[in-house]
Design a protein around this motif. Structure first.
Motif, PDB file in Angstrom:
ATOM      1  N   LYS A 117       7.265  -3.194  -8.124  1.00 44.04           N
ATOM      2  CA  LYS A 117       8.630  -3.173  -8.647  1.00 44.04           C
ATOM      3  C   LYS A 117       8.585  -2.574 -10.040  1.00 44.04           C
ATOM      4  O   LYS A 117       7.874  -3.072 -10.912  1.00 44.04           O
ATOM      5  CB  LYS A 117       9.212  -4.583  -8.697  1.00 44.04           C
ATOM      6  N   ASP A 118       9.318  -1.489 -10.237  1.00 43.56           N
ATOM      7  CA  ASP A 118       9.302  -0.780 -11.517  1.00 43.56           C
ATOM      8  C   ASP A 118       7.880  -0.397 -11.928  1.00 43.56           C
ATOM      9  O   ASP A 118       7.513  -0.445 -13.105  1.00 43.56           O
ATOM     10  CB  ASP A 118       9.956  -1.625 -12.614  1.00 43.56           C
ATOM     11  N   GLY A 119       7.080  -0.043 -10.924  1.00 42.29           N
ATOM     12  CA  GLY A 119       5.713   0.395 -11.173  1.00 42.29           C
ATOM     13  C   GLY A 119       4.713  -0.714 -11.423  1.00 42.29           C
ATOM     14  O   GLY A 119       3.551  -0.436 -11.723  1.00 42.29           O
ATOM     15  N   TYR A 166       0.823  -1.200   0.000  1.00 44.96           N
ATOM     16  CA  TYR A 166       0.000   0.000   0.000  1.00 44.96           C
ATOM     17  C   TYR A 166       0.867   1.264   0.000  1.00 44.96           C
ATOM     18  O   TYR A 166       1.497   1.609   1.001  1.00 44.96           O
ATOM     19  CB  TYR A 166      -0.941   0.024   1.207  1.00 44.96           C
ATOM     20  N   GLY A 167       0.902   1.913  -1.148  1.00 45.00           N
ATOM     21  CA  GLY A 167       1.694   3.122  -1.273  1.00 45.00           C
ATOM     22  C   GLY A 167       3.182   2.870  -1.204  1.00 45.00           C
ATOM     23  O   GLY A 167       3.954   3.777  -0.872  1.00 45.00           O
ATOM     24  N   GLY A 168       3.605   1.635  -1.518  1.00 43.30           N
ATOM     25  CA  GLY A 168       5.025   1.309  -1.462  1.00 43.30           C
ATOM     26  C   GLY A 168       5.606   1.482  -0.068  1.00 43.30           C
ATOM     27  O   GLY A 168       6.752   1.906   0.099  1.00 43.30           O
ATOM     28  N   GLY A 169       4.824   1.118   0.952  1.00 48.61           N
ATOM     29  CA  GLY A 169       5.262   1.272   2.337  1.00 48.61           C
ATOM     30  C   GLY A 169       4.783   2.561   2.986  1.00 48.61           C
ATOM     31  O   GLY A 169       4.873   2.720   4.213  1.00 48.61           O
ATOM     32  N   LYS A 170       4.268   3.493   2.214  1.00 45.19           N
ATOM     33  CA  LYS A 170       3.825   4.781   2.759  1.00 45.19           C
ATOM     34  C   LYS A 170       2.667   4.615   3.741  1.00 45.19           C
ATOM     35  O   LYS A 170       2.539   5.394   4.696  1.00 45.19           O
ATOM     36  CB  LYS A 170       3.418   5.720   1.628  1.00 45.19           C
ATOM     37  N   ASN A 171       1.828   3.613   3.505  1.00 50.36           N
ATOM     38  CA  ASN A 171       0.699   3.416   4.400  1.00 50.36           C
ATOM     39  C   ASN A 171       1.170   2.958   5.784  1.00 50.36           C
ATOM     40  O   ASN A 171       0.640   3.409   6.808  1.00 50.36           O
ATOM     41  CB  ASN A 171      -0.268   2.398   3.797  1.00 50.36           C
ATOM     42  N   GLU A 172       2.162   2.096   5.807  1.00 49.31           N
ATOM     43  CA  GLU A 172       2.728   1.680   7.094  1.00 49.31           C
ATOM     44  C   GLU A 172       3.337   2.877   7.817  1.00 49.31           C
ATOM     45  O   GLU A 172       3.152   3.046   9.034  1.00 49.31           O
ATOM     46  CB  GLU A 172       3.783   0.596   6.866  1.00 49.31           C
ATOM     47  N   GLU A 173       4.048   3.703   7.077  1.00 47.52           N
ATOM     48  CA  GLU A 173       4.640   4.899   7.681  1.00 47.52           C
ATOM     49  C   GLU A 173       3.566   5.842   8.221  1.00 47.52           C
ATOM     50  O   GLU A 173       3.744   6.479   9.275  1.00 47.52           O
ATOM     51  CB  GLU A 173       5.505   5.621   6.652  1.00 47.52           C
ATOM     52  N   LEU A 174       2.452   5.938   7.510  1.00 47.66           N
ATOM     53  CA  LEU A 174       1.346   6.782   7.952  1.00 47.66           C
ATOM     54  C   LEU A 174       0.811   6.312   9.301  1.00 47.66           C
ATOM     55  O   LEU A 174       0.579   7.128  10.204  1.00 47.66           O
ATOM     56  CB  LEU A 174       0.236   6.769   6.905  1.00 47.66           C
ATOM     57  N   LEU A 175       0.605   5.006   9.448  1.00 56.21           N
ATOM     58  CA  LEU A 175       0.104   4.485  10.718  1.00 56.21           C
ATOM     59  C   LEU A 175       1.061   4.808  11.858  1.00 56.21           C
ATOM     60  O   LEU A 175       0.639   5.219  12.945  1.00 56.21           O
ATOM     61  CB  LEU A 175      -0.114   2.979  10.628  1.00 56.21           C
TER      62      LEU A 175
END
Length: 336
Positions: free
Chosen positions: A85-87, A54-63
């Motif tokens: 990977k590569d979009g 989710y979001g390339g890890g951004k969702n985990e960072e958000l939490l």
């Protein structure tokens, strides 16, 4: 609020899917998402679901950013093996990849342990026994508490359970996606795995607020891999199926969304117990509050059975995913 069990974990009967705050449904606002996550804990959610994808890890960072002082207040679920990977979505279920992704998720989540860690998708090139073996080692190392699987077949669940108890299976399940009823719900009951429905509102369809694919924003999965049921002609037909559901919702003084969720949490297994834990996702605070309130809508069994007959896969026009997406699914594909 009554609790439900996922292995050793006790959770609210409705969890919160966090994907849409970072992925899959167009732009979102971080400030609003942080407020939403905190208010979710305040109103009774204690089961939050995210993933490496989710979001390339951004969702985990958000939490981690939103709830940095509240980690003890919720059960945390994340997932591995599926990533971009590569979009392009990529599945890698090799043990070394699973272990590396777990370490990365622990860092992004700013936590010492992930309560429930799913194999997000089965890698067809890697026996499930090897992938679950790696997850079992992570349990032994104290990095995860329970193991889950996502979008797998009943046969894969049985094979995995030989290696380690599987606390949860997460797959799509709603009034218009009933595939788990074929084999998976019975397999989960037999093996002691809790079934966790994602997209229990049919990607907004059962809110009555959804739009057809051509009216949605770029980046919304309903314009691409989840498009078939949202194509103009299919969507126009499917919307008519909501009318009798509206009548039931009116009778129980609840919204369409609340009825769809109340139906899931009311369904008993063969032992008569209500065990399912749906995880509706949203990036809107008002919908988050609306969804958790479905726990207060108590449908008698006869009403749940009546609702079950109003709409299902056979009555709906369009597959849940496009053909390319279905090819990467391990879950049962045929109504046999």
């Amino acid at each position: 609020m009554d609790k439900r069990q996922i292995g050793s974990l006790s959770v609210s009967p409705i969890g919160l899917g966090c994907m849409s705050m970072s992925h899959g449904y167009g732009p979102s606002d971080e400030k609003t998402s942080i407020q939403l996550l905190n208010e979710a804990l305040d109103v009774g959610y204690d089961f939050l679901d995210t993933a490496t994808m989710y979001g390339g890890g951004k969702n985990e960072e958000l939490l981690a950013k939103a709830l940095k002082t509240r980690r003890h207040e919720y059960v945390l679920a994340s997932k591995c093996a599926l990533f971009s990977k590569d979009g392009k979505p990529t599945i890698d279920g090799r043990p070394e990849t699973i272990k590396a992704q777990c370490e990365a998720s622990l860092q992004r989540l700013n936590t010492d342990v992930i309560d429930l860690y799913y194999l997000h998708r089965l890698d067809p090139k890697v026996p499930i026994e090897e992938s679950v073996g790696a997850l079992s080692q992570l349990v032994s190392e104290g990095k995860i508490r329970e193991i889950g699987l996502s979008e797998v077949s009943a046969d894969s669940l049985r094979r995995a359970s030989v290696i380690h108890p599987i606390a949860a299976v997460q797959s799509e399940y709603s009034l218009w996606t009933r595939l788990p009823e074929l084999k998976m719900l019975a397999a989960c009951e037999a093996l002691g795995s809790t079934f966790v429905p994602f997209s229990p509102l049919g990607r907004q369809f059962f809110t009555g607020k959804a739009q057809e694919a051509d009216q949605l924003t770029q980046g919304d999965i309903r314009t691409s891999n989840a498009r078939p049921r949202f194509e103009a002609d299919a969507f126009a037909y499917n919307r008519k199926l909501l009318e009798p559901l509206r009548e039931v919702a009116q009778e129980f003084n609840c919204s369409l969304a609340q009825l769809a969720l109340a139906w899931i949490i009311a369904l008993p297994n063969r032992a008569g117990k209500q065990t399912l834990v749906p995880i509706p996702g949203t990036k809107h605070i008002e919908y988050m509050r609306e969804n958790i309130a479905a726990a207060n809508v108590h449908l008698p069994l006869e009403v749940a059975e009546y609702v079950s007959g109003l709409i299902d896969d056979d009555k709906v026009v369009g597959a849940r995913y496009n053909e390319a997406q279905m090819k990467v699914m391990d879950s049962e594909r045929d109504r046999d």
